[in-house]
Design an enzyme around this catalytic site. Sequence first.
Site, PDB file in Angstrom:
ATOM      1  N   GLU A 190       9.870   6.855   3.319  1.00  0.00           N
ATOM      2  CA  GLU A 190       9.589   8.285   3.089  1.00  0.00           C
ATOM      3  C   GLU A 190       8.214   8.696   3.642  1.00  0.00           C
ATOM      4  OE1 GLU A 190      10.301   9.000  -1.099  1.00  0.00           O
ATOM      5  OE2 GLU A 190      12.465   8.829  -0.835  1.00  0.00           O
TER       6      GLU A 190
ATOM      7  N   PHE B  28      25.814  17.451  -5.767  1.00  0.00           N
ATOM      8  CA  PHE B  28      24.669  18.361  -5.700  1.00  0.00           C
ATOM      9  C   PHE B  28      23.947  18.312  -4.342  1.00  0.00           C
ATOM     10  CE2 PHE B  28      23.253  14.392  -7.800  1.00  0.00           C
ATOM     11  CZ  PHE B  28      22.204  14.003  -6.972  1.00  0.00           C
TER      12      PHE B  28
ATOM     13  N   TYR C  72      17.294  13.267   2.198  1.00  0.00           N
ATOM     14  CA  TYR C  72      18.099  12.981   1.000  1.00  0.00           C
ATOM     15  C   TYR C  72      19.433  12.316   1.335  1.00  0.00           C
ATOM     16  CZ  TYR C  72      15.236  15.332  -2.617  1.00  0.00           C
ATOM     17  OH  TYR C  72      14.266  15.673  -3.540  1.00  0.00           O
TER      18      TYR C  72
HETATM   19  N1  UDP Z   1      19.530  16.647  -8.660  1.00  0.00           N
HETATM   20  C1  UDP Z   1      20.308  17.738  -8.983  1.00  0.00           C
HETATM   21  N2  UDP Z   1      21.368  17.551  -9.840  1.00  0.00           N
HETATM   22  C2  UDP Z   1      21.647  16.340 -10.394  1.00  0.00           C
HETATM   23  C3  UDP Z   1      20.847  15.250 -10.060  1.00  0.00           C
HETATM   24  C4  UDP Z   1      19.795  15.422  -9.188  1.00  0.00           C
HETATM   25  O1  UDP Z   1      20.079  18.836  -8.512  1.00  0.00           O
HETATM   26  O2  UDP Z   1      22.604  16.251 -11.175  1.00  0.00           O
HETATM   27  C5  UDP Z   1      18.413  16.832  -7.730  1.00  0.00           C
HETATM   28  C6  UDP Z   1      17.072  16.843  -8.430  1.00  0.00           C
HETATM   29  O3  UDP Z   1      16.248  17.824  -7.811  1.00  0.00           O
HETATM   30  C7  UDP Z   1      16.538  15.454  -8.151  1.00  0.00           C
HETATM   31  C8  UDP Z   1      17.111  15.166  -6.773  1.00  0.00           C
HETATM   32  O4  UDP Z   1      18.394  15.766  -6.796  1.00  0.00           O
HETATM   33  O5  UDP Z   1      15.128  15.427  -8.204  1.00  0.00           O
HETATM   34  C9  UDP Z   1      17.248  13.718  -6.404  1.00  0.00           C
HETATM   35  O6  UDP Z   1      17.968  13.066  -7.424  1.00  0.00           O
HETATM   36  P1  UDP Z   1      17.487  11.656  -7.987  1.00  0.00           P
HETATM   37  O7  UDP Z   1      18.587  11.128  -8.838  1.00  0.00           O
HETATM   38  O8  UDP Z   1      16.998  10.815  -6.863  1.00  0.00           O
HETATM   39  O9  UDP Z   1      16.289  12.070  -8.961  1.00  0.00           O
HETATM   40  P2  UDP Z   1      14.715  11.838  -8.847  1.00  0.00           P
HETATM   41  O10 UDP Z   1      14.498  10.549  -8.107  1.00  0.00           O
HETATM   42  O11 UDP Z   1      14.141  13.022  -8.107  1.00  0.00           O
HETATM   43  O12 UDP Z   1      14.228  11.778 -10.275  1.00  0.00           O
END
Ligand code: UDP
Length: 136
Positions: A129, A60, A52
């Site tokens: 990934e 976060f 990540y």
């Molecule tokens: N996440 C979180 N808080 C936030 C935004 C994201 O805990 O405000 C976590 C959530 O589990 C998410 C991951 O961080 O799936 C990665 O964020 P991303 O914006 O890449 O979302 P995704 O691609 O998973 O939809």
Amino acid sequence: MNNLEQTLSIIKPDAVERNLENEIKEMFKGQGFLILKEKKIQIEKSEAEKFYKVHETKPFYNDLCDYLSSGPIVVMVLEKENAVLGNRELMGATNPKDAQEGTIRKKYGISIDKNSVHGSDSVENAKIEIDFFFKD
Ligand code: UDP
Ligand code: MG
């Protein structure tokens, strides 16, 4: 027309813990995804931090890495025409509250942090990934 792609999917700890692995795999298969590779693993926090890294400046980030390393996950390589976008559509919005009916996150997501699945967001990141988890 032919645009066969592969993407990385992760069934996250909240979903594995609730024994949703098979239900979620059936949703992928029902939409025509082939599961080319899969393994159930638990990763170290340091590995979650690498995975990540793109989010390292986000507020976060620390909780996210704690969470992804908190229990078993299922990582899979999915294949289908336009798999990257198709998987993002099937997953639904990051926040399950905003996810459309019929999506995995609408059905199973608990909250924005416990949203049950990860999916690559571009073809380029899918390659990175997939290599991250399946490079031999
Ligand atoms: N996440 C979180 N808080 C936030 C935004 C994201 O805990 O405000 C976590 C959530 O589990 C998410 C991951 O961080 O799936 C990665 O964020 P991303 O914006 O890449 O979302 P995704 O691609 O998973 O939809
Ligand atoms: Mg993302």
